[in-house]
Enzyme design. Structure first.
Site, PDB file in Angstrom:
ATOM      1  N   VAL A 128       0.583  -2.726  10.777  1.00 21.51           N
ATOM      2  CA  VAL A 128       0.912  -2.183  12.419  1.00 21.51           C
ATOM      3  C   VAL A 128       0.469  -2.549  13.144  1.00 21.51           C
ATOM      4  O   VAL A 128       0.999  -2.451  14.696  1.00 21.51           O
ATOM      5  CB  VAL A 128       0.502  -0.240  12.144  1.00 21.51           C
ATOM      6  CG1 VAL A 128       1.489   0.276  11.278  1.00 21.51           C
ATOM      7  CG2 VAL A 128      -0.865   0.089  12.233  1.00 21.51           C
TER       8      VAL A 128
ATOM      9  N   GLU B 232       0.429  -1.652  -0.098  1.00 21.27           N
ATOM     10  CA  GLU B 232       0.112  -0.652   0.245  1.00 21.27           C
ATOM     11  C   GLU B 232       0.836   1.069  -0.046  1.00 21.27           C
ATOM     12  O   GLU B 232       1.786   1.191   0.752  1.00 21.27           O
ATOM     13  CB  GLU B 232      -0.782  -0.204   1.547  1.00 21.27           C
ATOM     14  CG  GLU B 232      -2.252   0.773   2.087  1.00 21.27           C
ATOM     15  CD  GLU B 232      -2.769   0.535   3.046  1.00 21.27           C
ATOM     16  OE1 GLU B 232      -2.327  -0.142   4.278  1.00 21.27           O
ATOM     17  OE2 GLU B 232      -3.595   1.307   3.273  1.00 21.27           O
TER      18      GLU B 232
ATOM     19  N   CYS C 255      -4.914  -3.866   2.680  1.00 25.96           N
ATOM     20  CA  CYS C 255      -4.479  -3.903   4.012  1.00 25.96           C
ATOM     21  C   CYS C 255      -5.914  -4.061   4.748  1.00 25.96           C
ATOM     22  O   CYS C 255      -5.969  -5.500   5.516  1.00 25.96           O
ATOM     23  CB  CYS C 255      -3.994  -2.335   5.087  1.00 25.96           C
ATOM     24  SG  CYS C 255      -2.912  -2.673   6.088  1.00 25.96           S
TER      25      CYS C 255
ATOM     26  N   LYS D 278      -9.708   1.374  -1.851  1.00 25.36           N
ATOM     27  CA  LYS D 278     -10.143   0.462  -0.397  1.00 25.36           C
ATOM     28  C   LYS D 278     -11.442   1.406   0.159  1.00 25.36           C
ATOM     29  O   LYS D 278     -11.652   1.665   0.508  1.00 25.36           O
ATOM     30  CB  LYS D 278      -8.661   1.318   0.374  1.00 25.36           C
ATOM     31  CG  LYS D 278      -8.708   0.492   2.249  1.00 25.36           C
ATOM     32  CD  LYS D 278      -7.324   0.115   2.442  1.00 25.36           C
ATOM     33  CE  LYS D 278      -7.044   0.230   3.658  1.00 25.36           C
ATOM     34  NZ  LYS D 278      -6.188   1.240   4.398  1.00 25.36           N
TER      35      LYS D 278
HETATM   36  C1  ACM Z   1      -3.972  -0.468   7.102  1.00 26.70           C
HETATM   37  O1  ACM Z   1      -4.724  -0.434   6.571  1.00 26.70           O
HETATM   38  N1  ACM Z   1      -2.849   0.371   6.576  1.00 26.70           N
HETATM   39  C2  ACM Z   1      -3.394  -0.519   8.313  1.00 26.70           C
END
Ligand code: ACM
Length: 263
Positions: free
Chosen positions: A169, A38, A142, A109
């Protein structure tokens, strides 16, 4: 086919440097489809909306898609990679699928994480699946990993491979969920995470690496380190993702009972 993941360490805002480093990394190995993290060229931790506006790109006309398209043309491969997209004055956390003939598709996203909600609009396009050679590719980004509906929708659309650019993270979380997503849907799952740290806001972010490729039976084919820039490639047979049998009487998708799933 050869499925590759690249684990990078971008420097915030240094798009050319990050792009060159990523493409240099990919040049060291051969793959038919690469997955990059990402925001692999921009960096992740925005501190001001002006930074988002500066780094967000039109798709397909922006520098990242142009560089990826040139790489794919030269190498005869395809790449899935995350970037901040600007479209009609709105910014999205997007991922592009680029091949030798240029842009194939863009995904925005759908499940935004943390401060992303300050900068980006949630994705407004449906999940889709695209052909890359003999494989059907579904893209998610992500935090989409936390919502089983994302991977399930892609599997129901016929994806063989979930291409999953990430900036993770929370240690170990997506490695577990994506193993289950691969297993429950009978698909390959390729998660490309980044490493390093960004401390551009109150809370520093430590990116956890451990990018992985998981097979439809949930076994790990590639597991990268928590802290190194590196690539991993696995030889995968997309047809292995089309046999959804679990036992002689059970089918991973065919046994679903959607009429009982209404909450
Ligand atoms: C994320 O969606 N970058 C943790």
């Amino acid at each position: 086919m050869r499925l590759g993941i690249a684990q990078t360490c971008p420097v915030f805002g240094e798009r050319d440097r990050n792009l060159n480093e990523a493409l240099d990394l990919l040049s060291r190995e051969v793959a038919d489809l690469w997955v990059l993290p990402e925001f692999f060229a921009s960096g992740y931790q925005f501190a001001r909306v002006e930074e988002v506006r500066d780094l967000a790109e039109p798709v397909p006309g922006g520098p990242t898609v142009l560089a990826l398209a040139s790489f794919c043309r030269d190498r005869g491969c395809s790449v899935v990679a995350g970037l901040p997209e600007a479209a009609d004055g709105v910014m999205y956390n997007s991922a592009v699928l680029v091949g030798p003939r240029g842009l194939t598709s863009v995904y925005r996203k759908i499940h935004l994480f943390g401060d992303e909600k300050r900068w980006f609009a949630p994705g407004n396009l449906p999940f889709s699946v695209e052909d890359v050679g003999a494989a059907r590719i579904g893209v998610m980004i992500c935090f989409d990993h936390f919502f089983p509906e994302a991977a399930r929708t892609l599997a129901l659309l016929g994806a063989d491979i979930l291409a999953h650019p990430a900036n993770l993270v929370i240690p170990g979380l997506a490695q577990r969920t994506m193993t289950v997503r691969a297993l429950e849907n009978g698909v390959f799952a390729a998660t490309a995470n980044r490493v390093g740290e960004e401390s551009r806001a109150e809370k520093a972010l430590h990116y956890t690496g451990q990018s992985q490729i998981v097979a439809p039976d949930g076994t790990a084919l590639v597991q990268l380190s928590p802290d190194h820039v590196e690539v991993g490639v696995a030889e995968v047979d997309p047809a292995a993702a089309r046999d959804k049998r679990l036992t002689s009487r059970n089918d991973k998708l065919g046994d679903r009972r959607p009429k009982f799933y209404r909450a």
